[in-house]
Design an enzyme around this catalytic site. Structure first.
Site, short mmCIF file in Angstrom:
data_model
loop_
_atom_site.label_atom_id
_atom_site.label_comp_id
_atom_site.label_asym_id
_atom_site.label_seq_id
_atom_site.Cartn_x
_atom_site.Cartn_y
_atom_site.Cartn_z
N THR A 176 -2.68 -9.72 -2.06
CA THR A 176 -2.35 -9.43 -0.66
C THR A 176 -0.90 -9.76 -0.38
O THR A 176 -0.19 -9.00 0.28
CB THR A 176 -3.28 -10.22 0.29
OG1 THR A 176 -4.62 -9.78 0.10
CG2 THR A 176 -2.89 -10.00 1.74
N HIS B 180 1.37 -7.20 -2.01
CA HIS B 180 1.33 -5.99 -1.19
C HIS B 180 2.21 -6.14 0.05
O HIS B 180 3.08 -5.29 0.31
CB HIS B 180 -0.13 -5.72 -0.80
CG HIS B 180 -0.33 -4.55 0.11
ND1 HIS B 180 -0.84 -3.36 -0.33
CD2 HIS B 180 -0.12 -4.39 1.44
CE1 HIS B 180 -0.92 -2.50 0.68
NE2 HIS B 180 -0.50 -3.12 1.78
N GLU B 181 1.99 -7.22 0.81
CA GLU B 181 2.72 -7.37 2.08
C GLU B 181 4.22 -7.58 1.85
O GLU B 181 5.04 -7.10 2.63
CB GLU B 181 2.13 -8.51 2.89
CG GLU B 181 0.67 -8.33 3.29
CD GLU B 181 0.40 -7.06 4.08
OE1 GLU B 181 1.36 -6.48 4.63
OE2 GLU B 181 -0.77 -6.64 4.13
N HIS C 241 5.87 -4.36 1.45
CA HIS C 241 6.27 -3.80 2.76
C HIS C 241 7.54 -4.48 3.27
O HIS C 241 8.42 -3.82 3.83
CB HIS C 241 5.15 -4.02 3.78
CG HIS C 241 3.98 -3.11 3.63
ND1 HIS C 241 4.09 -1.75 3.49
CD2 HIS C 241 2.64 -3.38 3.60
CE1 HIS C 241 2.88 -1.21 3.39
NE2 HIS C 241 1.98 -2.18 3.45
N TRP D 40 -0.50 6.25 -0.19
CA TRP D 40 -0.94 7.50 0.45
C TRP D 40 -0.05 7.87 1.64
O TRP D 40 -0.32 8.85 2.33
CB TRP D 40 -2.41 7.40 0.87
CG TRP D 40 -2.68 6.41 1.96
CD1 TRP D 40 -2.80 6.67 3.29
CD2 TRP D 40 -2.85 5.00 1.83
NE1 TRP D 40 -3.04 5.52 3.99
CE2 TRP D 40 -3.09 4.47 3.11
CE3 TRP D 40 -2.85 4.11 0.73
CZ2 TRP D 40 -3.29 3.11 3.34
CZ3 TRP D 40 -3.06 2.77 0.96
CH2 TRP D 40 -3.27 2.28 2.25
N THR E 179 4.73 7.89 -7.85
CA THR E 179 3.40 7.48 -7.39
C THR E 179 2.70 8.74 -6.89
O THR E 179 3.06 9.28 -5.85
CB THR E 179 3.47 6.44 -6.26
OG1 THR E 179 4.22 6.97 -5.16
CG2 THR E 179 4.14 5.17 -6.75
N ASP F 295 -8.05 -6.90 -6.04
CA ASP F 295 -6.95 -7.59 -6.70
C ASP F 295 -6.98 -7.43 -8.21
O ASP F 295 -5.94 -7.28 -8.85
CB ASP F 295 -6.98 -9.08 -6.34
CG ASP F 295 -6.34 -9.35 -4.99
OD1 ASP F 295 -6.14 -8.40 -4.22
OD2 ASP F 295 -6.04 -10.53 -4.71
#
Length: 674
Positions: free
Chosen positions: A271, A274-275, A278, A286, A300, A335
């Site tokens: 997590t 991932h964050e 960003h 997507w 990708t 994960d």
């Protein structure tokens, strides 16, 4: 079953609105299925949308992507001209400060996660962002990239003082934090300089409210912004909302630190990977769209939506080349499935690191270098100001930490409320790095107030640095809801989903009553006998997080006295809410809490205190004793009049207690000497 994402949920909600508007007959009822906990992995998209609205378009996706595309193209051209590869071994190290927001749990318990669990997360980040062989972050995909980013827990704070990079705050909320509350309250009160640190907040629960439904999140991040566009930069409110927020059960790795409490499938620290992706400019694979929307990374493959689990061979866009990259950190897969950032994702990160505000300065931060330490150094934070449920009294909760090299045994702490100076004397034993919570009970009045605190002395002498000694916080007190009655009526009008409702009513005397779930649209009316001098707490919850009014029927709750005085009401409360009210005692038509109680004034006091005994008190006290906060007797005497004065001018500043002693009862009052 397809995973509910924020985007798909909004589409469904919009469809339901359209359906309801056009239907001419009653629709067949489809039973709610409660949204699973943390059904939505990430709230970054909605966070960006909110900031875009709040900053007059600064977070406009088209403007950002146009700006970033030029930066990525420049970076590609420079790499080509120098014939360099993306793996240049020019590693940057980012200092991280982890703000642990808890509700009083011991360190290592619940959301107040241990330092070892936090360190396990830093280890995972360094493995994932370096594509480290022999770890879960390794992949042999030809487009896989070493991001050449490493992370350290900060060793110096914004003042240059030594730190562990972990700061704990006892300011948690049992109901969790909505994203707006995090951005407007928690972050601004705790954030370190976002130009020098990656701020990460670890909290118990996070959610975002959409169409009245509280959608739980695993985490979210502030997306970077562009620079160099006139009129779009420099908004301080945006800087206050920077950083990453992650739920405690998603933070760290159970493989590295198995003693922690983790989510069933998101338990390897991805997590945060991932964050932070960003945070450095990556989008979901997507593109937060469908097969016609991309994430601006050619390597990708396009995907129709987020993926869950770890289903090999997934191809949600068969008309486009390549399978869904379910192993990418920017998907929603488990994960254990994730292990790759790509070359194009690295280009985006590098472009952001070199050009974006509050990102381009991180690589040159001194936060990973050791800070200064002193022998005698106390550090102070305000944990919270807790308002009593049925009074205007409150408790100041301070966090005192030993930031020095010597054991801390004493500290004089100055605190003032709206300019009235007071002193609290703490004694104990804190080893270097240890901390303790100080609780100071106060009598207050309704209204807005300002609390200022600072350390005056430690270990009998001056604190060797004042840089971490002073904190301030505004708070407000509302008049408590009270009534004189012997009975109350509790009414629950269920909505169309009665089986989602549950409630409890508890009293400070140990009383407890509960209700729900109900049949749909059921009306429950109960008459309850209540006792005087009791504070009651009513809590109501909704399993689906949309309250009982108004999208799914006209439900409500109402508590009123037998005399028709309203004590609490509501219905549009999301996942739940709590109301408190006090029941007072009536003696000959007069409130005995005011008539039959001894009044102490002024409070705070400087030279003299007075206690006034009502003339109709049936059991008069005959003596008094004054104690300090350590329980030591400071004075005593006989009660000889209905109004008596006591000289306290010689007392040190601080909190004191007056115990009034009668033949078969006693009463203790508190006052503050300044």
């Amino acid at each position: 079953m397809k995973k509910i994402t924020l985007r798909s949920w909004m589409v469904v909600a919009a469809g339901l609105v359209t359906l309801g508007a056009s239907a001419q007959q009653k629709q067949t009822k489809v039973k709610h299925t409660a949204i699973p906990n943390y059904a939505n992995h990430c709230g970054t998209t909605v966070h960006t949308e909110r900031l875009n609205a709040a900053t007059n378009g600064k977070y406009n996706d088209q403007q950002f992507e146009s700006w970033l595309a030029g930066k990525v193209a420049d970076l590609k051209a420079r790499n080509a001209a120098s014939k360099s590869t993306l793996n240049t071994n020019t590693v940057v190290t980012i200092p991280v400060v982890v703000h642990v927001i808890h509700d009083g749990d011991a360190v290592g318990t619940g959301e107040n996660i241990s330092a070892a669990q936090i360190q396990s997360q830093i280890t995972v980040l360094n493995q994932d962002y370096s594509r480290q062989e022999g770890t879960n972050g390794w992949n042999d995909n030809p487009v896989g990239a070493d991001m050449e980013i490493q992370f350290c827990l900060a060793q110096r704070d914004p003042n240059g003082l030594a730190t562990t990079g972990i700061v704990r705050y006892n300011m948690g909320d049992a109901n969790g934090f909505e994203m707006t509350e995090m951005d407007t309250t928690i972050k601004p009160a705790t954030i370190w300089d976002p130009e020098q640190y990656l701020n990460i907040w670890v909290v118990k629960d996070i959610y975002v409210e959409v169409f009245g439904v509280q959608l739980p999140l695993a985490g979210y991040s502030a997306f970077p912004t562009m620079s160099g566009l006139d009129g779009l930069d420099g908004l301080s409110t945006e800087a206050d909302a920077d950083g990453v927020v992650i739920g405690s059960m998603f933070f760290g790795s159970h493989q590295i630190y198995p003693e922690g409490t983790y989510d069933e499938t998101r338990n390897l620290g991805r997590t945060a990977s991932h964050e932070i992706g960003h945070f450095f400019g990556l989008r979901h694979i997507w593109g937060d769209g469908d097969c016609d929307v991309d994430d601006y990374c050619e390597d990708t493959p396009v995907a129709a939506d987020a993926n869950s689990g770890c289903v090999a061979g997934t191809d949600s866009c068969p008309d486009s080349p390549g399978l869904d990259m379910i192993e990418n950190y920017m998907d929603y897969t488990d994960d254990m499935c994730q292990n790759i950032f790509t070359q194009d994702q690295k280009l985006r990160m590098q472009a952001v690191l070199q050009n974006s505000p509050r990102r381009s300065t991180l690589a040159s931060s001194l936060g990973c270098q050791p800070g200064i330490t002193y022998d005698n150094d106390g550090s102070l934070n305000i944990n919270a100001v807790d308002i009593a449920g049925c009074s205007t009294n409150y408790t100041i909760r301070l966090n005192l930490a030993n930031a020095g090299n010597s054991t801390l045994t004493a500290a004089d702490i100055n605190y003032d409320i709206d300019g009235t100076p007071l002193t609290y004397v703490w004694t104990g034993s804190l080893a270097p790095g240890e901390e303790t919570e100080i609780q100071i009970p106060m009598e207050g009045v309704a209204g807005s107030h300002m609390l200022n605190v600072n350390i005056l002395t430690v270990n009998g002498g001056g604190d060797q640095t004042a840089l971490n000694d002073t904190k301030s916080r505004a708070f407000s007190i509302t008049d408590p809801v009270t009534a004189i009655t012997q009975q109350i009526t509790l009414t629950i009008q269920a909505d169309d989903w009665g089986d989602e409702i549950a409630w409890t009513l508890t009293g400070s005397n140990g009383y407890s009553l509960s209700g729900g779930p109900y049949e749909d649209n059921y009306l429950d009316v109960q008459t309850i006998t209540v006792e005087p001098n009791v504070c009651y707490t009513f809590t109501i919850t909704d399993e689906y997080n949309d309250g009982i009014c108004c999208a799914e029927g006209e439900g409500y709750y109402l508590i009123k006295t037998a005399e028709n005085v309203e004590l609490a009401t509501g219905g549009d409360y999301g996942s739940g809410e709590t109301k408190t009210f006090g029941i007072l005692e009536e003696v000959n038509g007069v409130d005995s809490n005011k008539l039959n109680s001894v009044r102490l004034f002024p409070n705070p006091a400087n030279t003299t205190i007075n206690f006034e005994i009502p003339a109709n008190m049936t059991n008069m006290p005959d003596s008094y004793t004054i104690y300090n906060s350590l329980g030591q007797v400071m004075g005593n005497g006989a009660v000889t009049a209905g109004r008596q004065s006591v000289n306290v001018a010689g007392f040190a500043n601080g909190v004191y207690f007056v115990k009034l002693n009668g033949s078969n009862n006693s009463q203790t009052l508190q006052f503050i000497k300044y």
